[in-house]
Design a protein around this motif. Structure first.
Motif, PDB file in Angstrom:
ATOM      1  N   GLN A  51     -13.378 -43.710  -6.140  1.00  0.00           N
ATOM      2  CA  GLN A  51     -13.674 -43.234  -7.448  1.00  0.00           C
ATOM      3  C   GLN A  51     -15.166 -43.984  -7.605  1.00  0.00           C
ATOM      4  O   GLN A  51     -15.443 -44.950  -6.989  1.00  0.00           O
ATOM      5  CB  GLN A  51     -12.634 -43.523  -8.459  1.00  0.00           C
ATOM      6  CG  GLN A  51     -11.377 -42.837  -8.312  1.00  0.00           C
ATOM      7  CD  GLN A  51     -10.259 -43.184  -9.400  1.00  0.00           C
ATOM      8  OE1 GLN A  51      -9.729 -44.202  -9.157  1.00  0.00           O
ATOM      9  NE2 GLN A  51     -10.155 -42.365 -10.286  1.00  0.00           N
ATOM     10  N   ALA A  52     -15.834 -43.902  -8.731  1.00  0.00           N
ATOM     11  CA  ALA A  52     -16.937 -44.116  -8.966  1.00  0.00           C
ATOM     12  C   ALA A  52     -16.956 -45.841  -9.378  1.00  0.00           C
ATOM     13  O   ALA A  52     -17.819 -46.229  -9.021  1.00  0.00           O
ATOM     14  CB  ALA A  52     -17.786 -43.442 -10.244  1.00  0.00           C
ATOM     15  N   ASP A  53     -15.672 -46.255  -9.926  1.00  0.00           N
ATOM     16  CA  ASP A  53     -15.685 -47.671  -9.984  1.00  0.00           C
ATOM     17  C   ASP A  53     -15.228 -48.342  -8.514  1.00  0.00           C
ATOM     18  O   ASP A  53     -14.925 -49.442  -8.709  1.00  0.00           O
ATOM     19  CB  ASP A  53     -14.543 -47.924 -11.228  1.00  0.00           C
ATOM     20  CG  ASP A  53     -13.271 -47.306 -10.836  1.00  0.00           C
ATOM     21  OD1 ASP A  53     -13.137 -46.631  -9.789  1.00  0.00           O
ATOM     22  OD2 ASP A  53     -12.230 -47.325 -11.741  1.00  0.00           O
ATOM     23  N   GLY A  54     -15.142 -47.574  -7.706  1.00  0.00           N
ATOM     24  CA  GLY A  54     -14.739 -48.283  -6.297  1.00  0.00           C
ATOM     25  C   GLY A  54     -13.334 -48.366  -5.891  1.00  0.00           C
ATOM     26  O   GLY A  54     -13.024 -48.601  -4.775  1.00  0.00           O
ATOM     27  N   LYS A  55     -12.641 -47.947  -6.932  1.00  0.00           N
ATOM     28  CA  LYS A  55     -11.327 -47.797  -6.728  1.00  0.00           C
ATOM     29  C   LYS A  55     -10.674 -46.858  -5.624  1.00  0.00           C
ATOM     30  O   LYS A  55     -11.311 -45.718  -5.747  1.00  0.00           O
ATOM     31  CB  LYS A  55     -10.287 -47.740  -7.931  1.00  0.00           C
ATOM     32  CG  LYS A  55     -10.333 -48.859  -8.814  1.00  0.00           C
ATOM     33  CD  LYS A  55      -9.516 -48.880 -10.108  1.00  0.00           C
ATOM     34  CE  LYS A  55      -9.692 -50.184 -10.941  1.00  0.00           C
ATOM     35  NZ  LYS A  55      -8.931 -50.238 -12.043  1.00  0.00           N
ATOM     36  N   GLY A 103     -15.132 -37.321 -13.020  1.00  0.00           N
ATOM     37  CA  GLY A 103     -14.254 -38.609 -12.898  1.00  0.00           C
ATOM     38  C   GLY A 103     -12.857 -37.961 -12.553  1.00  0.00           C
ATOM     39  O   GLY A 103     -11.745 -38.717 -12.361  1.00  0.00           O
ATOM     40  N   LYS A 104     -12.405 -36.691 -13.125  1.00  0.00           N
ATOM     41  CA  LYS A 104     -11.245 -36.260 -13.004  1.00  0.00           C
ATOM     42  C   LYS A 104     -11.070 -36.063 -11.629  1.00  0.00           C
ATOM     43  O   LYS A 104     -11.593 -35.825 -10.737  1.00  0.00           O
ATOM     44  CB  LYS A 104     -11.238 -34.783 -13.629  1.00  0.00           C
ATOM     45  CG  LYS A 104     -11.452 -34.824 -15.240  1.00  0.00           C
ATOM     46  CD  LYS A 104     -11.411 -33.619 -15.860  1.00  0.00           C
ATOM     47  CE  LYS A 104     -11.498 -33.494 -17.186  1.00  0.00           C
ATOM     48  NZ  LYS A 104     -11.451 -32.474 -17.887  1.00  0.00           N
ATOM     49  N   ILE A 105      -9.425 -36.247 -11.287  1.00  0.00           N
ATOM     50  CA  ILE A 105      -8.927 -36.059  -9.992  1.00  0.00           C
ATOM     51  C   ILE A 105      -8.266 -34.815  -9.408  1.00  0.00           C
ATOM     52  O   ILE A 105      -7.658 -34.536 -10.470  1.00  0.00           O
ATOM     53  CB  ILE A 105      -7.998 -37.271 -10.016  1.00  0.00           C
ATOM     54  CG1 ILE A 105      -8.640 -38.710 -10.069  1.00  0.00           C
ATOM     55  CG2 ILE A 105      -7.300 -37.336  -8.478  1.00  0.00           C
ATOM     56  CD1 ILE A 105      -7.628 -40.048 -10.414  1.00  0.00           C
TER      57      ILE A 105
END
Length: 124
Positions: A51-55, A103-105
């Motif tokens: 994800q964009a936040d690195g998660k 950001g949706k999965i």
């Protein structure tokens, strides 16, 4: 691949670069094993998405991730530790994960329920 150039690896293995790693691991940008990334799963990992936040989203046929119950889907922090804020689960295996620009999965697999809601094989 993570923003720092490290490479995430998932699959049907219990060793990576000659070291014990259960179904998930990480390589440094030069291809050597990242010895700091040690959390594993108890069965096959088929999909990884950053994800964009690195998660790190993890999907597969496991029921534990980083030693904690996680049914087929889970999330790790960028350092490989378990993200305890992500508690979604499915009722069967996950084959594919993708993160949209917003950001949706997106999740694809053999499930009929995701996060306690009815969803058949593809959910977002």
């Amino acid at each position: 691949m993570q923003a720092d150039g490290k490479i995430l690896v998932g699959g049907q293995f219990t060793t990576l670069a000659g070291q014990p790693r259960n179904y998930i691991g990480r390589l440094n940008a030069d291809g050597s094993l990242d010895s700091t990334f040690t959390n594993g799963a108890n069965f096959d990992v088929y999909s990884l998405a950053v994800q964009a936040d690195g998660k790190i989203l993890v999907g597969g046929f496991f029921t534990t991730l980083a030693g904690q119950p996680r049914n087929y889907i889970g999330r790790l922090n960028a350092d490989g530790s378990l993200d305890n804020t992500f508690t979604n689960s499915t009722d069967n295996g996950i084959l594919s994960l993708a993160v949209q620009a917003d950001g949706k999965i997106l999740v694809g697999g053999f499930f009929t329920a995701l996060a306690a809601s009815r969803a058949t094989t593809l959910a977002g």
